[in-house]
Design a protein around this motif. Structure first.
Motif, PDB file in Angstrom:
ATOM      1  N   ILE A  88      52.163  99.669  32.104  1.00 33.98           N
ATOM      2  CA  ILE A  88      52.609 100.972  31.641  1.00 33.98           C
ATOM      3  C   ILE A  88      52.697 100.961  30.112  1.00 33.98           C
ATOM      4  N   VAL A  89      52.045 101.951  29.478  1.00 33.13           N
ATOM      5  CA  VAL A  89      52.075 102.063  28.018  1.00 33.13           C
ATOM      6  C   VAL A  89      52.510 103.473  27.638  1.00 33.13           C
ATOM      7  N   THR A  90      53.590 103.585  26.854  1.00 31.30           N
ATOM      8  CA  THR A  90      53.979 104.885  26.293  1.00 31.30           C
ATOM      9  C   THR A  90      53.403 104.966  24.885  1.00 31.30           C
ATOM     10  N   TYR A  91      52.474 105.876  24.688  1.00 31.82           N
ATOM     11  CA  TYR A  91      51.730 105.912  23.426  1.00 31.82           C
ATOM     12  C   TYR A  91      52.418 106.787  22.384  1.00 31.82           C
ATOM     13  N   ASN A  92      52.701 108.016  22.702  1.00 26.12           N
ATOM     14  CA  ASN A  92      53.446 108.928  21.822  1.00 26.12           C
ATOM     15  C   ASN A  92      54.613 109.490  22.614  1.00 26.12           C
ATOM     16  N   SER A  93      55.795 109.510  22.011  1.00 26.79           N
ATOM     17  CA  SER A  93      56.961 110.070  22.689  1.00 26.79           C
ATOM     18  C   SER A  93      57.871 110.740  21.668  1.00 26.79           C
ATOM     19  N   GLY A 153      51.950 106.649  18.196  1.00 27.91           N
ATOM     20  CA  GLY A 153      50.981 105.875  18.954  1.00 27.91           C
ATOM     21  C   GLY A 153      50.515 104.627  18.226  1.00 27.91           C
ATOM     22  N   ASP A 154      50.365 103.559  18.989  1.00 27.28           N
ATOM     23  CA  ASP A 154      49.852 102.293  18.460  1.00 27.28           C
ATOM     24  C   ASP A 154      48.705 101.860  19.372  1.00 27.28           C
ATOM     25  N   ILE A 155      47.486 102.011  18.866  1.00 27.99           N
ATOM     26  CA  ILE A 155      46.301 101.715  19.666  1.00 27.99           C
ATOM     27  C   ILE A 155      46.260 100.258  20.098  1.00 27.99           C
ATOM     28  N   ASN A 156      46.896  99.382  19.321  1.00 24.55           N
ATOM     29  CA  ASN A 156      46.907  97.958  19.664  1.00 24.55           C
ATOM     30  C   ASN A 156      47.664  97.683  20.955  1.00 24.55           C
ATOM     31  N   ARG A 157      48.657  98.536  21.277  1.00 26.43           N
ATOM     32  CA  ARG A 157      49.405  98.334  22.515  1.00 26.43           C
ATOM     33  C   ARG A 157      48.513  98.565  23.735  1.00 26.43           C
ATOM     34  N   ILE A 158      47.577  99.514  23.626  1.00 22.84           N
ATOM     35  CA  ILE A 158      46.649  99.755  24.728  1.00 22.84           C
ATOM     36  C   ILE A 158      45.658  98.598  24.843  1.00 22.84           C
ATOM     37  N   LYS A 159      45.218  98.088  23.700  1.00 23.27           N
ATOM     38  CA  LYS A 159      44.320  96.923  23.716  1.00 23.27           C
ATOM     39  C   LYS A 159      45.013  95.714  24.323  1.00 23.27           C
ATOM     40  N   GLU A 160      46.280  95.511  23.956  1.00 27.55           N
ATOM     41  CA  GLU A 160      47.046  94.384  24.498  1.00 27.55           C
ATOM     42  C   GLU A 160      47.232  94.523  26.012  1.00 27.55           C
ATOM     43  N   ALA A 161      47.496  95.752  26.470  1.00 21.44           N
ATOM     44  CA  ALA A 161      47.659  95.972  27.908  1.00 21.44           C
ATOM     45  C   ALA A 161      46.363  95.663  28.654  1.00 21.44           C
ATOM     46  N   LYS A 162      45.225  96.034  28.064  1.00 17.41           N
ATOM     47  CA  LYS A 162      43.934  95.759  28.698  1.00 17.41           C
ATOM     48  C   LYS A 162      43.678  94.251  28.758  1.00 17.41           C
ATOM     49  N   ARG A 186      42.679  96.699  38.432  1.00 16.11           N
ATOM     50  CA  ARG A 186      43.590  96.675  37.283  1.00 16.11           C
ATOM     51  C   ARG A 186      43.669  98.081  36.683  1.00 16.11           C
ATOM     52  N   TYR A 187      44.905  98.507  36.344  1.00 15.78           N
ATOM     53  CA  TYR A 187      45.093  99.889  35.900  1.00 15.78           C
ATOM     54  C   TYR A 187      46.043  99.952  34.704  1.00 15.78           C
ATOM     55  N   ILE A 188      45.655 100.796  33.730  1.00 18.26           N
ATOM     56  CA  ILE A 188      46.552 101.130  32.622  1.00 18.26           C
ATOM     57  C   ILE A 188      47.141 102.516  32.893  1.00 18.26           C
ATOM     58  N   ILE A 189      48.483 102.582  32.882  1.00 22.43           N
ATOM     59  CA  ILE A 189      49.180 103.866  33.014  1.00 22.43           C
ATOM     60  C   ILE A 189      49.560 104.311  31.605  1.00 22.43           C
ATOM     61  N   LEU A 190      48.981 105.423  31.168  1.00 20.96           N
ATOM     62  CA  LEU A 190      49.228 105.923  29.820  1.00 20.96           C
ATOM     63  C   LEU A 190      50.170 107.123  29.890  1.00 20.96           C
ATOM     64  N   LEU A 191      51.333 107.007  29.227  1.00 18.69           N
ATOM     65  CA  LEU A 191      52.321 108.086  29.168  1.00 18.69           C
ATOM     66  C   LEU A 191      52.402 108.574  27.730  1.00 18.69           C
ATOM     67  N   TYR A 192      52.375 109.900  27.526  1.00 21.78           N
ATOM     68  CA  TYR A 192      52.376 110.390  26.149  1.00 21.78           C
ATOM     69  C   TYR A 192      52.816 111.851  26.104  1.00 21.78           C
ATOM     70  N   ASP A 193      53.161 112.307  24.907  1.00 22.94           N
ATOM     71  CA  ASP A 193      53.497 113.710  24.688  1.00 22.94           C
ATOM     72  C   ASP A 193      52.318 114.494  24.121  1.00 22.94           C
ATOM     73  N   TYR A 194      51.523 113.859  23.261  1.00 24.24           N
ATOM     74  CA  TYR A 194      50.404 114.566  22.627  1.00 24.24           C
ATOM     75  C   TYR A 194      49.389 113.523  22.172  1.00 24.24           C
ATOM     76  N   LEU A 195      48.149 113.948  22.023  1.00 22.23           N
ATOM     77  CA  LEU A 195      47.080 113.086  21.512  1.00 22.23           C
ATOM     78  C   LEU A 195      46.170 113.925  20.625  1.00 22.23           C
ATOM     79  N   SER A 196      45.825 113.397  19.466  1.00 23.64           N
ATOM     80  CA  SER A 196      44.818 114.059  18.630  1.00 23.64           C
ATOM     81  C   SER A 196      43.437 113.752  19.196  1.00 23.64           C
TER      82      SER A 196
END
Length: 457
Positions: free
Chosen positions: A376-381, A388-397, A408-418
């Protein structure tokens, strides 16, 4: 007609009843037995039962057969025949069955309306029929909430309310999520009341909020926002086949048909979401030229197609866990981000365990040699003011690829994305799209995230 003087006894009461029918001292539109009974008490201090009042009316009907309706010389009138025949009553009953959570007060009002000239026995039978077919909620009154909403709309007040939602945990459970909104209009569509708010509470909602699930309404302060007079959207649809007018007629109240350039055109005015849903559902029968509607239809169709291709069983299990937890667990119960995410992880795992999966390690579940792991990765909250920290998604992968699992699954939780963030994330998770139409929650609630997605690595 001069008001008669009624002495002791009831011998001259027939004159009193005749005077009531002609003079109509309380300006009633119609008279029933109970009306005659009550007026005899208030105007002449005479107490009779409904049966006696009915007998007097029958006598007068025999003496004055023309005393029925539309006698301009008369101030009042008497209708003996029931206004609503049995077929019309059933139509009304069927229409109100869509509003399932009706309270006793509303049921009595409906019962009175459709049995205005029925006997007491018929009224009781109809009331029991309604009551037996409806789910009575003592905490909810449709009449009261409509009154309060109309006041808030008229005075331009903000409102706060609970919206009743459902979840299943060892039986059907309910809870209320709290929302604040600016009410604009009440609509009645397809047998149900909807509240239109200045901003939609949920993305892609159909025609507003279902009032039957609103609870504990509070009227708040007056707002200064400029509220548009009409929130409806206007569109012109080309009609490919004449018979397809029937779909327009049964869906929309406000439309006109004209002939332009040898083609029938429907000029429709309705809530935007209703028009979008209509165009998506019936698009083979109409020509859509509106760029905004076309863009929305194409985008939704792509998302649905992508969802059909990618939402395999395991992804749906994980999404079910995210959504159910969101509605099941109050944020106040664990007002700590790490604890909340710990509970979310456990909630998702328990769904797998209910499906007979087993935990072989703290991070891996298995069933029939099918091993599942997720991060589980919370990217923007906004709530925890996290960027958001893109490295956290890379680390999760990387972490997932090092696990002994074939799913294998990444759960991405966020409020907004550019758009740039979306592109970078899609490159990492090796996917073509992000966030299905329905994978989001209302921004009008307090939460650590309002959007989510699940990617298979």
């Amino acid at each position: 007609m001069k008001k008669p003087k009624i002495k002791k006894g009831n011998r001259a009461l027939i004159l009193a009843v005749l005077w009531l029918l002609i003079e109509n001292p309380t300006n009633l539109e119609t008279f029933r037995n109970t009306d005659i009974k009550e007026l005899l008490e208030s105007e002449f201090n005479k107490h009779v039962d409904c049966k006696t009042a009915s007998n007097y009316l029958k006598e007068i009907k025999g003496l004055y057969p023309d005393l029925i309706l539309e006698h301009l010389t008369n101030k009042g009138s008497y209708i003996k025949k029931n206004k609503t025949i049995s077929i019309e009553k059933q139509v009304i009953i069927n229409a109100i069955k869509e509003e399932k959570n009706l309270d006793d007060k509303t049921l009595m009002a409906i019962n009175e309306m459709i049995n205005f000239f029925s006997s007491a026995k018929e009224r009781q039978e109809c009331y029991m029929l309604l009551k037996n077919n409806e789910v009575i909620d003592k905490m909810y009154s449709l009449n009261n909430i409509l009154d309060d909403l109309n006041k808030a709309i008229k005075n331009k007040n903000k409102i706060r309310f609970g919206y009743e939602t459902f979840y299943y945990k060892s039986g059907l459970k309910k809870r209320c999520l709290i929302y604040e909104a600016i009410p604009v209009e009440i609509k009645y569509l397809d047998g149900m009341y909807y509240l239109i708010t200045l901003e939609p509470l949920w993305p892609n909602i159909y025609c507003g909020i279902k009032i039957r699930y609103m609870r504990n309404l509070e009227i708040l302060e007056e707002v200064n926002e400029v509220i548009p007079e009409n929130l409806n959207y206007k569109i012109d649809l080309g009609i490919n086949y004449d018979w397809a007018i029937e779909f327009i007629d049964e869906t929309f109240n406000n439309y006109k048909i004209s002939n332009a350039n040898n083609m029938l055109v429907a000029h429709i005015e309705a809530p935007y979401e209703q028009i979008v849903n209509f165009c998506k559902r019936y698009n083979p029968f109409y020509t859509v030229n509106d760029e905004k509607i076309l863009s929305r239809m194409e985008n939704d169709a792509y998302e649905i197609l992508n969802s059909v291709k990618n939402n395999k069983d395991i992804i749906n299990i994980i999404k079910r866990g995210i959504v159910n937890f969101y509605y099941f667990y109050d944020l106040d119960k664990a007002n700590d981000y790490k604890l909340y995410m710990k509970y979310l992880k456990r909630f998702i795992e328990n769904i797998f365990l209910d499906l007979k999966y087993k935990k072989i390690t703290d991070d891996i579940l298995t069933l029939n040699d099918n091993k599942v792991a997720f991060e589980i990765v919370t990217y923007n909250s906004d709530l925890i003011n996290e960027q958001g920290d893109i490295n956290r998604i890379k680390e999760a992968k990387t972490k997932l690829l090092n696990k002994d699992a074939n799913n294998r699954y990444i759960i991405l939780l966020y409020d907004y994305l550019s758009n740039t963030e979306k592109e970078n994330i899609l490159k990492i998770v090796n996917s073509h799209s992000i966030n299905n139409t329905h994978d989001r929650f209302s921004v009008f609630t307090t939460a650590y995230y309002h959007n989510f997605d699940v990617f298979k690595i």
